[in-house]
Design an enzyme around this catalytic site. Structure first.
Site, PDB file in Angstrom:
ATOM      1  N   LYS A  63      -2.255  -3.761  -5.271  1.00  0.00           N
ATOM      2  CA  LYS A  63      -1.387  -2.418  -5.524  1.00  0.00           C
ATOM      3  C   LYS A  63      -0.141  -2.751  -6.772  1.00  0.00           C
ATOM      4  O   LYS A  63       0.689  -3.530  -6.697  1.00  0.00           O
ATOM      5  CB  LYS A  63       0.067  -1.879  -4.123  1.00  0.00           C
ATOM      6  CG  LYS A  63      -0.809  -0.141  -4.627  1.00  0.00           C
ATOM      7  CD  LYS A  63      -0.425   0.064  -2.687  1.00  0.00           C
ATOM      8  CE  LYS A  63       0.398   1.195  -3.697  1.00  0.00           C
ATOM      9  NZ  LYS A  63      -0.573   2.385  -4.218  1.00  0.00           N
TER      10      LYS A  63
ATOM     11  N   GLU B 147     -12.400   6.416  -5.392  1.00  0.00           N
ATOM     12  CA  GLU B 147     -11.377   7.263  -4.757  1.00  0.00           C
ATOM     13  C   GLU B 147     -10.932   8.045  -5.857  1.00  0.00           C
ATOM     14  O   GLU B 147     -11.813   8.450  -6.374  1.00  0.00           O
ATOM     15  CB  GLU B 147     -10.367   5.714  -3.845  1.00  0.00           C
ATOM     16  CG  GLU B 147      -9.826   5.250  -5.640  1.00  0.00           C
ATOM     17  CD  GLU B 147      -8.911   4.323  -5.045  1.00  0.00           C
ATOM     18  OE1 GLU B 147      -8.040   4.722  -4.420  1.00  0.00           O
ATOM     19  OE2 GLU B 147      -8.541   3.601  -5.801  1.00  0.00           O
TER      20      GLU B 147
HETATM   21  N1  PMP Z   1      -5.573   5.296  -3.779  1.00  0.00           N
HETATM   22  C1  PMP Z   1      -4.990   4.170  -4.717  1.00  0.00           C
HETATM   23  C2  PMP Z   1      -5.132   4.623  -6.181  1.00  0.00           C
HETATM   24  C3  PMP Z   1      -3.566   5.059  -4.151  1.00  0.00           C
HETATM   25  O1  PMP Z   1      -2.275   4.660  -5.581  1.00  0.00           O
HETATM   26  C4  PMP Z   1      -3.197   4.942  -3.216  1.00  0.00           C
HETATM   27  C5  PMP Z   1      -1.526   5.118  -2.810  1.00  0.00           C
HETATM   28  N2  PMP Z   1      -0.758   6.178  -3.167  1.00  0.00           N
HETATM   29  C6  PMP Z   1      -4.022   5.808  -2.025  1.00  0.00           C
HETATM   30  C7  PMP Z   1      -5.446   5.615  -2.427  1.00  0.00           C
HETATM   31  C8  PMP Z   1      -2.872   6.215  -0.616  1.00  0.00           C
HETATM   32  O2  PMP Z   1      -2.715   4.912  -0.170  1.00  0.00           O
HETATM   33  P1  PMP Z   1      -1.934   5.233   1.390  1.00  0.00           P
HETATM   34  O3  PMP Z   1      -2.615   5.616   1.552  1.00  0.00           O
HETATM   35  O4  PMP Z   1      -1.505   3.932   1.020  1.00  0.00           O
HETATM   36  O5  PMP Z   1      -0.859   5.794  -0.068  1.00  0.00           O
END
Ligand code: PMP
Length: 288
Positions: free
Chosen positions: A149, A182
């Site tokens: 991230k 995703e």
């Molecule tokens: N994919 C991406 C690219 C993200 O930035 C996020 C978080 N906003 C998610 C999936 C979801 O992850 P999380 O459940 O940890 O928020």
């Protein structure tokens, strides 16, 4: 609103970083998005761990212990009287010169912003999202691993811009092999013949923390769940589809690329998953 910046709580207007911070110059830094529900942070340890993993991957040496980072997060929430909200935790590489090298940046910066969250409008949880597949491909893990991230989110920003050009609030992003990775800021799940599937990190998915909790919920509900390669065709022909993310929570998708998914309405499994998720965020979590 008070913002945590390098050990101090400062007013929003005074929460400023240098133009020489490599977080700004190169997107060199990391972040986490967390949620506070009724004074409890959901899956706090998992977020702190992923924060550390992102740092490790970028060789960003965090000079703070996990406890110090955790204290900064809790302190910021309390200073703002926040009980329900969204927390943005950021570490930048810090101030350096104009060169790329991170080794000229001696001191990373730690930032915590605790604010209200603008979820998708409630109507979409009731009637579902209609989304599209965008042309921009998810980053190849060999180039910049989407599991990190990082503050370099332009790949996702491009996807978001394209989604909005097509009139959609979210979008499916494919990896460079044309497999579903995703969404721009959410993970994706499909239900096919009673089984839940979601793409793996190797296929370009961030290992979402909400995604993780869906594995626990599926177990609770007795629904088989696994990571699996998915194509657009698999989503078009799925019985159900939903997205997960810290901001979005769990939200149904009822159409992709103009193809209606299942009945074209949020499915029964989605409703059960959402119910369980909402119960978990109220009962699990770390008190601030
Ligand atoms: N994919 C991406 C690219 C993200 O930035 C996020 C978080 N906003 C998610 C999936 C979801 O992850 P999380 O459940 O940890 O928020």
């Amino acid at each position: 609103m008070k913002v945590y910046l390098d050990g101090q709580l400062v007013e929003q207007e005074d929460a400023k970083v240098s133009v020489f911070d490599h977080g700004l110059l190169y997107g060199d830094g990391i972040f986490e998005g967390l949620r506070l529900y009724g004074g409890n942070i959901f899956r706090f340890e998992e977020h702190l761990e992923r924060f550390e993993f992102s740092a490790k991957a970028l060789m960003l040496n965090l000079p703070w212990t996990r406890q110090e980072i955790s204290d900064a997060v809790c302190e910021t929430c309390r200073a703002n009287g926040l009980v329900d909200g969204y927390i943005r935790l950021v570490a930048t590489r810090g101030v350096g010169d104009l060169g790329l090298s991170p080794w000229n940046c001696p001191k990373p910066s730690l930032i915590v912003i605790a604010d209200k969250i603008a979820l998708y409008p409630e109507e979409y949880y009731e009637k579902g999202l209609k989304i599209v597949t965008v042309p921009t491909r998810r980053m190849n893990p060999a180039a910049l691993n989407p599991a990190i991230k990082s503050l370099n989110y332009l790949n996702n920003v491009m996807g978001k811009i394209e989604a909005q050009q097509f009139g959609a609030l979210e979008a499916i992003m494919l990896n460079d092999q044309g497999l579903v990775a995703e969404c721009t800021g959410d993970n994706v799940f499909v239900l096919q013949k009673g089984q839940l599937y979601t793409p793996s990190a190797q296929q370009g998915a961030l290992k979402g923390i909400t995604r993780d909790s869906i594995f626990d919920i599926a177990e609770e509900l007795g629904v088989p769940i696994s990571e699996h390669e998915l194509t657009r065709y698999d989503i078009w022909n799925a019985e159900e589809c939903f997205l997960t993310g810290t901001g979005a929570e769990v939200i149904p998708v009822v159409a992709l690329d103009g193809r209606e998914i299942g009945s074209g309405r949020p499915g029964t499994l989605f409703k059960r998953v959402r119910e369980s998720f909402q119960r978990r965020v109220r009962t699990e979590g770390t008190r601030i």
